[in-house]
Design an enzyme around this catalytic site. Sequence first.
Site, PDB file in Angstrom:
ATOM      1  N   HIS A  36       0.725  -0.984   0.129  1.00 23.10           N
ATOM      2  CA  HIS A  36       0.016  -0.077   0.083  1.00 23.10           C
ATOM      3  C   HIS A  36       1.068   0.993   0.095  1.00 23.10           C
ATOM      4  CE1 HIS A  36       1.113  -0.503   4.190  1.00 23.10           C
ATOM      5  NE2 HIS A  36       1.315   0.759   4.084  1.00 23.10           N
ATOM      6  N   HIS A  92       5.684   6.670  -0.871  1.00 20.67           N
ATOM      7  CA  HIS A  92       6.710   5.629  -1.058  1.00 20.67           C
ATOM      8  C   HIS A  92       5.845   4.241  -0.827  1.00 20.67           C
ATOM      9  CE1 HIS A  92       6.528   5.842   3.055  1.00 20.67           C
ATOM     10  NE2 HIS A  92       7.026   4.491   3.373  1.00 20.67           N
TER      11      HIS A  92
HETATM   12  O1  3AM Z   1       3.545   2.401   4.713  1.00 22.52           O
HETATM   13  P1  3AM Z   1       4.493   2.207   5.467  1.00 22.52           P
HETATM   14  O2  3AM Z   1       5.213   0.953   5.247  1.00 22.52           O
HETATM   15  O3  3AM Z   1       5.750   3.170   4.986  1.00 22.52           O
HETATM   16  O4  3AM Z   1       5.660   1.989   9.189  1.00 22.52           O
HETATM   17  C1  3AM Z   1       4.477   1.922   9.046  1.00 22.52           C
HETATM   18  C2  3AM Z   1       3.669   1.597   7.715  1.00 22.52           C
HETATM   19  O5  3AM Z   1       4.268   2.706   6.936  1.00 22.52           O
HETATM   20  C3  3AM Z   1       3.515   3.084   9.451  1.00 22.52           C
HETATM   21  O6  3AM Z   1       2.236   3.081   9.247  1.00 22.52           O
HETATM   22  C4  3AM Z   1       2.094   2.420   8.022  1.00 22.52           C
HETATM   23  C5  3AM Z   1       1.210   0.951   8.161  1.00 22.52           C
HETATM   24  O7  3AM Z   1       1.679   0.307   9.388  1.00 22.52           O
HETATM   25  N1  3AM Z   1       3.826   3.318  11.030  1.00 22.52           N
HETATM   26  C6  3AM Z   1       3.660   2.251  11.875  1.00 22.52           C
HETATM   27  N2  3AM Z   1       3.514   2.862  13.138  1.00 22.52           N
HETATM   28  C7  3AM Z   1       3.893   4.398  13.077  1.00 22.52           C
HETATM   29  C8  3AM Z   1       4.065   5.320  13.938  1.00 22.52           C
HETATM   30  N3  3AM Z   1       4.222   4.989  15.264  1.00 22.52           N
HETATM   31  C9  3AM Z   1       3.857   4.575  11.724  1.00 22.52           C
HETATM   32  N4  3AM Z   1       4.066   5.735  11.226  1.00 22.52           N
HETATM   33  C10 3AM Z   1       4.225   6.669  11.983  1.00 22.52           C
HETATM   34  N5  3AM Z   1       4.248   6.499  13.381  1.00 22.52           N
END
Ligand code: 3AM
Length: 185
Positions: free
Chosen positions: A46, A132
């Site tokens: 995603h 990204h």
């Molecule tokens: O889509 P990506 O992989 O970039 O890294 C987590 C993921 O990002 C991010 O939210 C997306 C879905 O899980 N994520 C998880 N915990 C987080 C936090 N505490 C977070 N982003 C910001 N703060």
Amino acid sequence: MGDDSFVGRIFLAIGLTEDVRHGLAAHLAAWSDELPGRPVPPDNWHLTLRFLGKCDRLEYEKLLAALGDAVLGSPFTLGFEGLGAFPRSSRAAVLWLGTGRGTDELIALAATVEDAAVRSGFMPEERPFHPHLTLSRIRPPVNVRDLVERVPRFPLTLPVDAVTVYRSYLQAGPARYEILDEARL
Ligand code: 3AM
């Protein structure tokens, strides 16, 4: 201990079509032996617009109302580039696929979604938005400069016509994501 008012760990993202999901898996298959870290399973791919975290029923209802009121703009086509990494290619902790055509629209959509999140009571996101699609998480970080240069641009495009509301369940291994709602562009 159950809490009926707890909805879950929520984030807002752009989901992939099955064509793009399978196309990207095929595109990366030739490089699978070289992709470092823990891969994100294709079913979990995603593009995150905004991570919201733990959310109770009232916060969730306000969020959905704010998304419903927001002017999310018109559907658009998102193109892709090749690979990149956070915080940088020479010391990659997150390996991702970058976006191409439509990136300006995606950034504008993320800003609109951020505004809706703040209007519904969430704290503003302090980190800048970097479009990204996360492919793998790497501990400890490694140098992926060579890989990033060799993997070609991903040629398919993604029609973006909705913001999807996901609930994330943390567990051993990859998280499990469940689609709760969507707000259409
Ligand atoms: O889509 P990506 O992989 O970039 O890294 C987590 C993921 O990002 C991010 O939210 C997306 C879905 O899980 N994520 C998880 N915990 C987080 C936090 N505490 C977070 N982003 C910001 N703060």
